[in-house]
Motif scaffolding. Structure first.
Motif, short mmCIF file in Angstrom:
data_model
loop_
_atom_site.label_atom_id
_atom_site.label_comp_id
_atom_site.label_asym_id
_atom_site.label_seq_id
_atom_site.Cartn_x
_atom_site.Cartn_y
_atom_site.Cartn_z
N ARG A 58 50.24 -50.73 48.04
CA ARG A 58 51.03 -49.52 48.37
C ARG A 58 52.28 -49.39 47.52
NH1 ARG A 58 52.46 -49.55 54.25
NH2 ARG A 58 53.16 -47.45 53.75
N ILE A 59 52.56 -50.41 46.67
CA ILE A 59 53.71 -50.27 45.80
C ILE A 59 53.27 -50.30 44.34
CG2 ILE A 59 55.25 -51.37 47.48
CD1 ILE A 59 55.31 -53.81 45.65
N GLY A 60 54.06 -49.64 43.50
CA GLY A 60 53.81 -49.66 42.06
C GLY A 60 55.05 -50.21 41.38
N ILE A 61 54.84 -50.99 40.33
CA ILE A 61 55.97 -51.62 39.67
C ILE A 61 55.91 -51.35 38.17
CG2 ILE A 61 57.07 -53.82 39.14
CD1 ILE A 61 55.90 -54.94 41.74
N VAL A 62 56.99 -50.79 37.64
CA VAL A 62 57.12 -50.66 36.19
C VAL A 62 58.23 -51.61 35.77
CG1 VAL A 62 57.62 -49.13 34.27
CG2 VAL A 62 56.33 -48.28 36.23
N LEU A 63 57.83 -52.70 35.16
CA LEU A 63 58.78 -53.75 34.80
C LEU A 63 59.56 -53.39 33.56
CD1 LEU A 63 56.40 -56.80 35.22
CD2 LEU A 63 58.37 -56.30 36.65
N GLN A 64 60.74 -54.00 33.47
CA GLN A 64 61.53 -53.85 32.26
C GLN A 64 60.75 -54.31 31.04
OE1 GLN A 64 65.69 -55.71 31.40
NE2 GLN A 64 65.70 -54.97 33.48
N SER A 65 60.01 -55.41 31.22
CA SER A 65 59.30 -56.01 30.08
C SER A 65 57.98 -55.31 29.80
CB SER A 65 59.03 -57.48 30.38
OG SER A 65 58.34 -57.61 31.61
N GLY A 66 57.61 -54.30 30.60
CA GLY A 66 56.35 -53.63 30.37
C GLY A 66 55.18 -54.44 30.88
N ALA A 67 53.98 -53.99 30.54
CA ALA A 67 52.77 -54.61 31.09
C ALA A 67 52.10 -55.55 30.11
CB ALA A 67 51.80 -53.52 31.54
N GLY A 68 52.77 -55.87 29.00
CA GLY A 68 52.20 -56.83 28.06
C GLY A 68 51.32 -56.19 27.00
N ASP A 69 50.95 -57.03 26.03
CA ASP A 69 50.12 -56.57 24.92
C ASP A 69 48.67 -56.57 25.33
OD1 ASP A 69 51.26 -55.72 22.63
OD2 ASP A 69 51.78 -57.72 21.95
N SER A 70 47.89 -55.71 24.70
CA SER A 70 46.48 -55.72 25.04
C SER A 70 45.64 -55.19 23.90
CB SER A 70 46.23 -54.89 26.29
OG SER A 70 44.87 -54.94 26.62
N GLN A 71 44.38 -55.64 23.88
CA GLN A 71 43.39 -55.11 22.94
C GLN A 71 42.62 -53.97 23.57
OE1 GLN A 71 43.11 -56.20 19.86
NE2 GLN A 71 44.63 -57.81 20.15
N LEU A 72 42.89 -53.70 24.84
CA LEU A 72 42.16 -52.64 25.52
C LEU A 72 42.76 -51.28 25.21
CD1 LEU A 72 41.12 -55.15 27.03
CD2 LEU A 72 41.11 -53.80 29.11
N THR A 73 41.95 -50.24 25.34
CA THR A 73 42.47 -48.90 25.14
C THR A 73 43.24 -48.48 26.40
OG1 THR A 73 40.59 -47.77 26.10
CG2 THR A 73 40.43 -48.33 23.77
N CYS A 74 44.02 -47.41 26.25
CA CYS A 74 44.80 -46.92 27.39
C CYS A 74 43.89 -46.67 28.59
CB CYS A 74 45.51 -45.63 27.02
SG CYS A 74 46.76 -45.85 25.76
N LEU A 75 42.77 -46.00 28.33
CA LEU A 75 41.88 -45.65 29.44
C LEU A 75 41.27 -46.91 30.07
CD1 LEU A 75 40.71 -43.40 31.11
CD2 LEU A 75 38.85 -43.17 29.45
N GLU A 76 40.89 -47.87 29.23
CA GLU A 76 40.32 -49.12 29.76
C GLU A 76 41.34 -49.87 30.60
OE1 GLU A 76 37.05 -50.40 26.35
OE2 GLU A 76 39.16 -50.84 26.04
N LEU A 77 42.58 -49.90 30.11
CA LEU A 77 43.64 -50.58 30.87
C LEU A 77 43.82 -49.93 32.24
CD1 LEU A 77 46.40 -51.25 28.21
CD2 LEU A 77 45.26 -52.94 29.64
N LEU A 78 43.83 -48.59 32.25
CA LEU A 78 44.03 -47.88 33.51
C LEU A 78 42.84 -48.07 34.45
CD1 LEU A 78 45.75 -44.54 32.58
CD2 LEU A 78 46.64 -46.43 33.92
N ARG A 79 41.63 -48.09 33.89
CA ARG A 79 40.44 -48.30 34.73
C ARG A 79 40.48 -49.68 35.36
NH1 ARG A 79 36.28 -45.08 31.18
NH2 ARG A 79 36.50 -43.08 32.26
#
Lengths: 269, 299
Positions: free
Chosen positions: B92-113
């Motif tokens: 029920r909570i969402g967190i947007v950290l100062q440091s962000g969500a990290g690096d990834s090889q996934l696409t934006c849509l894949e990350l969100l899925r």
């Protein structure tokens, strides 16, 4: 507020994490080249350069096959986990995940799937290249069984150790600087590149503390004729001891993981 | 400036409170990072926490997010103690950290899925990408995005689980002014979706632009809570009229600036040179609150 819908099931989240981890690994050129292809390059180069017989009509390449597979397992598990998780800890990936309702176990399941996939791929490529380029004798019959349990137990021990070691360095880069030389030295003294019985005794003793030596030894029993067991310092393959030491490392690694794993960077408090 | 108005009396820890904090203390060694903090944040509200580095902002927020333990006090986030919050609460909570969500090889849509798969009732990842203005970046990998786009992706990851409460820790640090304005309109559209937000920021204009109420934290304590226009009694502070006379810059505080300017106009018989009427800016009152040396203590 609407009626609470149920949380996603564990198997579903596990599947999603496994997919994420596989994409993260196989889409990153560095990890594919250094973790997956490096042992293959070693096999190709060493197989061509060290073209001699170690006795009983067995080529060094046949001997090296066992060592390079052990090194490949080490790379896919210990090195891959130590560097990968240290990186994810310092860039905020872990902290981010800890802030979601993802069950914590799912992260580790994903990592295990990644290690297994990379390990199987590495071994498969090594076997094919060894067979095609150097005419390696592939295991047969129950040797496959020994192969499977040594690889599985060794990879479990090294994965846990890698997860534990990932907490030591400050970030991914220092993890690589720390783990890579360690792995290299370990490979030199564990009978990967040279015959283990020709390594100075005190180095053998040091190597015997770590899992790599035992993985290589167990795999030699798979790739070499039983007659060559006489060349081992113990005079036999010591499969019972191989199983015991690797299992002990699984337990030690698990305890270290439970005690040391952190979801956030040390600099982050 | 003496007349600090306590505009909003503390709410009862009732069902309307998304966040309720009583007597929060967090110590690092013998230093009190948070030294007895009380705060209530209503459902549907955007609340901005302002304060200098080391004031206890991030520590407070991380206690609320369940990342840190506390030493004393009672804390309720969506009715639960965050130290004991399980998966259900986290969903029920969402967190947007100062440091962000990290690096990834996934696409934006894949990350969100992937992220959506952790939640019981997520938003549609494609719609979320549209909402944050990254629809055309759906197939791009996280690391190929610009700084502003990455931050939008972080927000997308924070809201895809359809949280009732969203934490935003310094979401626009490092943005250019254009990117910051776009980001602000994103936050406003989230407000329309009914999301409660707790925002920490260094930027006073950001707090003024977005927040329903502002809390100023200094030395681990909440110095004041008010609507932005009234922070530090700003709306009641005397106006300052300044002008140039005989080549000298002059200024005078006055409760009746209109009459004062009319009188000045009579004296100059026409345009008053360099005339300006000002009230203390949010920055003026803020700097005074956090104990920065004010430029003109007795204006």
């Amino acid at each position: 507020m609407s009626a609470p819908s149920s949380l996603p099931s564990l198997p579903r989240v596990f599947r999603v994490r496994a997919g994420v981890e596989l994409k993260e690994f196989f889409r990153q050129r560095e990890s594919v080249v250094f973790t997956l292809m490096f042992p293959v390059i070693l096999l190709v180069v060493f197989g061509a350069v060290l073209d001699y017989e170690i006795g009983g009509g067995v080529s060094f390449t046949q001997y090296f096959m066992a060592g390079v597979i052990a090194a490949g397992i080490l790379g896919a598990s210990l090195q891959n986990m130590a560097i990968g998780i240290a990186t994810e800890r310092s860039d905020g990936t872990l902290k981010h995940l800890a802030g979601t309702p993802m069950p914590k176990a799912a992260y580790f399941i994903g990592k295990v799937v990644q290690v297994l996939a990379v390990t199987v791929a590495t071994i498969a490529i090594l076997l094919v290249v060894g067979k095609v380029l150097y005419g390696i004798d592939l295991p047969s019959g129950t040797q496959w069984l020994t192969f499977a349990w040594v690889a599985l137990l060794g990879s479990a021990a090294c994965t846990l150790l890698g997860i534990a070691v990932s907490s030591l360095p400050k970030n991914g880069r220092s993890a690589s600087a720390m783990v890579t030389p360690f792995a290299l030295v370990l490979q030199f003294i564990s009978g990967v590149f040279f015959r283990f019985d020709q390594i100075p005794e005190w180095m053998q003793t040091v190597a015997a503390v770590f899992p790599l030596k035992w993985m290589a030894q167990g795999l030699r029993s798979v790739f070499l004729p039983d007659a060559l067991a006489a060349q081992e310092p113990a005079g036999s393959w010591e499969l019972g001891r191989v199983a015991l030491v690797l299992a002990a490392w699984v337990v030690v690694g698990l305890l270290l993981c439970v005690r040391t794993f952190r979801w956030r960077d040390r600099a982050d408090g | 400036m003496q007349s600090c108005l306590l505009v909003s009396a503390p709410l009862d820890a009732d069902a309307d409170a998304a966040i309720s904090i009583r007597g929060l203390v967090k110590r690092y060694g013998d230093r009190d990072a948070v030294a007895g903090l009380d705060l209530d944040i209503r459902r549907g509200e955007i609340f901005a926490l302002l304060g200098p580095n080391g004031a206890g902002k991030t520590t407070t927020v991380e206690v609320l997010e369940g990342y840190r333990s506390r030493d004393e006090g009672d804390v309720r986030v969506l009715g639960q103690d965050p130290a004991a919050g399980g998966r259900r609460w986290r969903s029920r909570i969402g967190i947007v950290l100062q440091s962000g969500a990290g690096d990834s090889q996934l696409t934006c849509l894949e990350l969100l899925r992937a992220q959506a798969a952790y939640y019981p009732d997520p938003r549609d990842p494609v719609e979320v990408l549209e909402l944050v203005g990254l629809a055309e970046k759906a197939g791009a990998r996280g690391r190929s995005l610009s700084g502003g786009q990455r931050r939008r992706l972080d927000v997308a990851l924070g809201i895809v689980g359809k949280p009732d409460l969203l934490f935003l820790d310094e979401p626009t640090t490092g943005f250019d002014p254009e990117a910051r304005r776009q980001f602000w309109s994103l936050i406003r559209s989230l407000r329309e979706l009914g999301t409660t937000m707790l925002l920490t920021t260094h930027y006073l204009d950001e707090a003024e632009e977005l927040a329903d109420r502002v809390g100023v934290i200094a030395g681990g304590r909440l110095v004041e809570v008010a609507v932005p226009a009234e922070l530090g009694g700003r709306q009641a502070a005397p106006a300052v009229v300044s002008w140039t006379e005989d080549g000298v810059r002059r200024s005078s505080p006055t409760p009746t600036p209109t009459a004062f300017v009319a009188e000045l106009a009579g004296r100059f018989a026409g345009e008053v040179p360099d005339l300006a009427v000002t009230r203390p800016t949010l920055e003026d009152v803020y700097l005074q609150m956090i104990g920065q040396p004010a430029e003109e203590p007795a204006r």
